[in-house]
Write a protein that holds these residues in place. Structure first.
Motif, PDB file in Angstrom:
ATOM      1  N   ARG A   6      72.791  43.191  49.667  1.00 47.08           N
ATOM      2  CA  ARG A   6      72.086  44.186  49.077  1.00 47.08           C
ATOM      3  C   ARG A   6      71.871  45.487  49.427  1.00 47.08           C
ATOM      4  O   ARG A   6      71.097  46.345  49.124  1.00 47.08           O
ATOM      5  N   ASP A   7      73.013  45.897  50.190  1.00 41.51           N
ATOM      6  CA  ASP A   7      72.955  47.172  50.790  1.00 41.51           C
ATOM      7  C   ASP A   7      72.785  48.355  49.965  1.00 41.51           C
ATOM      8  O   ASP A   7      72.014  49.280  50.046  1.00 41.51           O
ATOM      9  N   THR A   8      73.293  48.409  48.904  1.00 43.08           N
ATOM     10  CA  THR A   8      73.706  49.633  47.915  1.00 43.08           C
ATOM     11  C   THR A   8      72.219  49.606  47.109  1.00 43.08           C
ATOM     12  O   THR A   8      71.685  50.734  47.011  1.00 43.08           O
ATOM     13  N   GLU A   9      71.608  48.416  46.721  1.00 41.49           N
ATOM     14  CA  GLU A   9      70.322  48.448  46.228  1.00 41.49           C
ATOM     15  C   GLU A   9      69.146  49.001  46.880  1.00 41.49           C
ATOM     16  O   GLU A   9      68.182  49.708  46.747  1.00 41.49           O
ATOM     17  N   ARG A  11      69.922  50.867  49.526  1.00 38.39           N
ATOM     18  CA  ARG A  11      69.866  52.398  49.825  1.00 38.39           C
ATOM     19  C   ARG A  11      69.367  53.191  48.698  1.00 38.39           C
ATOM     20  O   ARG A  11      68.536  53.972  49.022  1.00 38.39           O
ATOM     21  N   ASP A  12      69.539  52.696  47.523  1.00 40.67           N
ATOM     22  CA  ASP A  12      69.189  53.402  46.256  1.00 40.67           C
ATOM     23  C   ASP A  12      67.551  53.521  46.195  1.00 40.67           C
ATOM     24  O   ASP A  12      66.910  54.668  45.997  1.00 40.67           O
TER      25      ASP A  12
END
Length: 484
Positions: A6-9, A11-12
């Motif tokens: 869930r790196d993108t989530e 970060r956001d």
């Protein structure tokens, strides 16, 4: 940190929560249950010192009382705070971010809005351009929920919060590669593929399956009988609960019948209507409702406008409709392994076959290089090509098209995907070459590449030929999971 994939989530979320910009801001986080939303938000609150309140399905007065207790604990107060109204509660919550950016998280927001329908309007007023929140705080208010229709409508049309949110984060299941890593199966692509075809990429399903997948392909049947087809398993009714737990579904029986028709291979609107004994026009609300809650997707035809198919997006729903719902008396009687064995043809043709085709299209869109596809993948869709020679239509699993602003879309590659237990041979290539010759000349520029996807690999003859031709790409399971 206990996050996976869930790196993108993350970060956001962290960028939203820590933004130094003045004024309170609003963000939405939503997705089907068991995707890891609460874990993500709990970790965010812990790392940032933010406030998190998880609502429950109860009255407005009860939720206000629970909120007051949670707020008192956050402030280290000895006595619960008694909020007389949601307006008062929101005013106090927004003041949390007076000195610095702080996330204020309300989980299961649909429970609150169901008990207090005016709550979105209260939030609209609290976040108005000249409000105290906008001029004197940097509170980062995050609303989270699993009722997809309710959450998505918060920002739509004339809804009170339309235009108020700066973050709309949708939590989706893991992709097939992420799922293989999460289940610890990346070393065995065939096993990873079969497990993914049965349970998909929802993170919580690993724990619901006892914390581990099958040890090997040979162990798969026993694992399925024990973890998926066992009435004592948490997964046994999951494929039904995903539909029934969505509050926007008022008539689960009709929606379940629609899912059963699609799972059985009736993918076109007319086919579904015929199976249900209804007119095609009467299916609109059923199909749109299933799309809204993420259980069905509409896939447009690559070559013909206004022609599309409908597919189930959640594998556990497909498994439930094809095996569990149809054979529940036998499964309750403890005959899971017999049911699995007796329905091997259904598993191969209705589960593994369609799923492998889906993964082939996903690979083209998300993982394949431009060199492999002969261009950039703007769209990857199936189609059916009419053939005068054979006097029938030929299904084509993969059509890769590239779009640009100054010319018509062009087809850069076409492909066929087979999940059979035998390797692909020259006849599969010859069929694909024949279909390439049937493509409309207006849609091609040069010679589209030929993509052959095979679960069981390729014959030496086909491998040797492909090595000598630049227009052929062979994609086996290892390349599907690890290559481009």
């Amino acid at each position: 940190m206990r996050l996976f994939g869930r790196d993108t989530e993350w970060r956001d979320l962290t960028e939203f929560a820590s933004s130094p910009l003045p004024g309170a801001t609003l963000g939405l986080v939503y997705g089907r249950r068991r995707q890891g939303k609460t874990l993500l938000l709990e970790l965010l609150a812990r790392q940032t010192g933010g406030f998190l309140f998880a609502a429950t399905q109860q009255t407005e007065l009860q939720n206000l009382a629970d909120l007051g207790a949670a707020y008192a604990a956050f402030r280290d107060l000895r006595q619960p705070v008694l909020f007389a109204s949601w307006r008062e509660a929101l005013d106090e919550l927004i003041r949390i971010g007076t000195e610095s950016p702080v996330p204020v998280i309300i989980d299961e927001f649909p429970y609150l809005s169901a008990a207090t329908p005016a709550l979105p309007s209260y939030l609209q007023h609290a976040l108005s351009p000249l409000s105290f929140a906008k001029e004197n705080t940097r509170t980062r208010l995050i609303l989270c929920g699993s009722a997809l229709t309710t959450m998505s409508q918060l920002l739509s049309g004339s809804a009170p919060l339309r235009g108020r949110a700066t973050l709309e984060l949708v939590m989706r299941p893991f992709g097939f590669r992420e799922a293989a890593g999460f289940w610890g199966l990346e070393h065995d692509p065939d096993l990873a593929f079969q497990v993914n075809a049965l349970v998909g990429g929802t993170p919580a399903y690993l724990e619901m399956c006892g914390g581990a997948g099958p040890d090997s392909v040979e162990d798969l049947a026993a694992w399925v009988a024990r973890r998926l087809l066992n009435p004592a398993s948490a997964m046994f009714r999951e494929g039904s609960l995903l539909l029934r737990e969505e509050p926007s579904i008022a008539d689960p029986t009709s929606y379940a019948a629609t899912l059963a028709a699609i799972a059985a291979g009736h993918h076109r609107r007319s086919e579904i209507a015929a199976t249900l004994g209804r007119q095609s026009g009467a299916l609109a609300h059923l199909l749109s409702g299933l799309q809204d809650i993420g259980l069905v997707t509409q896939i447009d035809d690559a070559l013909r406008e206004k022609r599309s198919v409908f597919q189930i997006t959640e594998p556990i729903v497909r498994l439930y409709q094809l095996l569990i719902a149809r054979h529940e008396p036998e499964l309750v009687a403890g005959r899971a392994e017999r049911v699995w064995t007796a329905n091997s043809d259904t598993v191969d043709s209705r589960i593994l076959g369609p799923h492998f085709e889906d993964l082939a299209r996903t690979w083209c869109f998300e993982h394949a290089s431009e060199a492999s596809l002969g261009g950039y993948a703007t769209h990857v869709r199936p189609t059916e090509i009419a053939c005068r020679e054979h006097k029938q239509g030929h299904e084509l699993d993969v059509v890769v098209t590239e779009s640009n602003s100054y010319a018509a879309d062009k087809i850069t590659a076409i492909g066929e995907a087979k999940a059979t237990n035998s390797p692909m041979d020259l006849p599969h290539l010859e069929r694909l070459e024949h279909l390439r010759g049937l493509l409309p000349s207006t849609r091609i520029n040069g010679l589209p590449k030929l993509l052959l996807f095979a679960r069981s690999g390729f014959t030496p003859t086909l491998v040797d030929l492909a090595a000598r031709r630049a227009d052929i790409e062979l994609i086996d399971l290892h390349r599907l999971y690890h290559g481009e």
